[in-house]
Design an enzyme around this catalytic site. Structure first.
Site, PDB file in Angstrom:
ATOM      1  N   TYR A  46      -3.029  -0.967  10.051  1.00 25.27           N
ATOM      2  CA  TYR A  46      -2.833  -1.368   8.655  1.00 25.27           C
ATOM      3  C   TYR A  46      -1.491  -0.859   8.138  1.00 25.27           C
ATOM      4  O   TYR A  46      -0.736  -1.594   7.491  1.00 25.27           O
ATOM      5  CB  TYR A  46      -3.983  -0.815   7.823  1.00 25.27           C
ATOM      6  CG  TYR A  46      -3.922  -1.075   6.341  1.00 25.27           C
ATOM      7  CD1 TYR A  46      -4.325  -2.299   5.818  1.00 25.27           C
ATOM      8  CD2 TYR A  46      -3.505  -0.084   5.462  1.00 25.27           C
ATOM      9  CE1 TYR A  46      -4.292  -2.532   4.455  1.00 25.27           C
ATOM     10  CE2 TYR A  46      -3.478  -0.303   4.093  1.00 25.27           C
ATOM     11  CZ  TYR A  46      -3.875  -1.530   3.594  1.00 25.27           C
ATOM     12  OH  TYR A  46      -3.837  -1.745   2.246  1.00 25.27           O
TER      13      TYR A  46
ATOM     14  N   SER B  13       0.852  -1.187   0.000  1.00 20.38           N
ATOM     15  CA  SER B  13       0.000   0.000   0.000  1.00 20.38           C
ATOM     16  C   SER B  13       0.888   1.237   0.000  1.00 20.38           C
ATOM     17  O   SER B  13       1.978   1.235   0.609  1.00 20.38           O
ATOM     18  CB  SER B  13      -0.901   0.005   1.236  1.00 20.38           C
ATOM     19  OG  SER B  13      -1.505   1.265   1.417  1.00 20.38           O
TER      20      SER B  13
END
Length: 259
Positions: free
Chosen positions: A159, A146
């Site tokens: 996350y 990400s």
């Protein structure tokens, strides 16, 4: 003499997190490229639907339940995939979801749950499949990361920490696997229109978006499609042996300015 034998004609692929979003798009893209694909996710019914669609289109696909947070589930999935398709040549690690919460308000159990899926789950796949790849002296493992790793976003600290760990693990593997014929690659998507975050309530979503705008994380309204990220994964896998796409970042193109 070529420096490396070419990829074999038949390259069985495992996609973790194949029930929706980037995982489903990646499974479809790799199947369209001629690869037999094993689809794994907790929502096995969604994987079965996609596998049936792939087979109807002339591809080879197999679906099986997979929870990367459970070591026994990973072992059972891997054994079933190899029985169905043969020795696995490619692993795409992309299972996981996104929860929202400020780190200081997040319980440790919630934090650990994110790390268990995104980071420890990825390592479970690595520890099962990569030793066999090393023994065959070829293979690809692709980690879906990400862009929150280089540019963290508030409200998603667990996350961010997990995906940062994934990239650290992948970069370490690149050093450890050098000379084995096995390639470890990172595909790092920017904002992507998937189901992640779609279960947040309106109050949480509003607070998150306001914070992201404040920190400059919303330059324009366009999002990537899952198929855009899948195309990057397919390019990594298709790269001829002797070259290695170690990190591919994919960002949404901005809308055209009015002339």
């Amino acid at each position: 003499m070529p420096r490396f034998d070419p990829h074999p004609e038949r390259r069985p692929v495992v996609v973790a997190g194949a029930s929706s979003g980037i995982g489903a798009a990646t499974a479809a893209a790799l199947a369209a490229a001629g690869h037999p694909v094993a689809l794994g996710a907790r929502r096995v019914d969604k994987c079965e639907e996609l596998a049936a669609t792939i087979r109807a289109g002339g591809g080879e696909a197999f679906a099986h339940a997979l929870d990367v947070g459970d070591a026994d589930s990973v072992k059972a999935f891997a054994a079933a995939a190899e029985d169905a398709l043969g020795p696995v040549e490619v692993v795409v690690s992309g299972a996981g979801d996104l929860s929202a919460g400020r780190l200081h308000e997040l319980g440790s159990a919630e934090f650990v749950a994110q790390v268990q899926v995104h980071l420890v789950g990825a390592h479970r796949l690595v520890s099962h499949f990569v030793p066999q790849m090393v023994a065959r002296r070829r293979g690809d493992i692709v980690f879906i990361s990400s862009d929150t790793v280089p540019a963290p976003r508030s409200w998603t600290g667990a996350y961010v920490a997990a995906k940062s760990g994934v990239e650290g693990m992948a970069r370490t593997m690149q050093m450890e696997l050098e000379g084995t014929g096995v390639r470890a690659s990172i595909v790092r998507p920017g904002p992507t229109a998937t189901g992640m975050g779609m279960t947040w309530d309106a109050e949480t979503t509003g607070a998150v978006l306001e914070d992201w705008v404040k920190w400059g994380h919303a330059r324009h309204p366009y999002f990537l499609r899952p198929s855009d990220v899948a195309a990057a994964v397919a390019a990594v896998v298709a790269t001829p042996r002797g070259a290695h796409l170690r990190l591919v970042e994919v960002q949404p193109e901005a809308p055209l300015e009015e002339s």
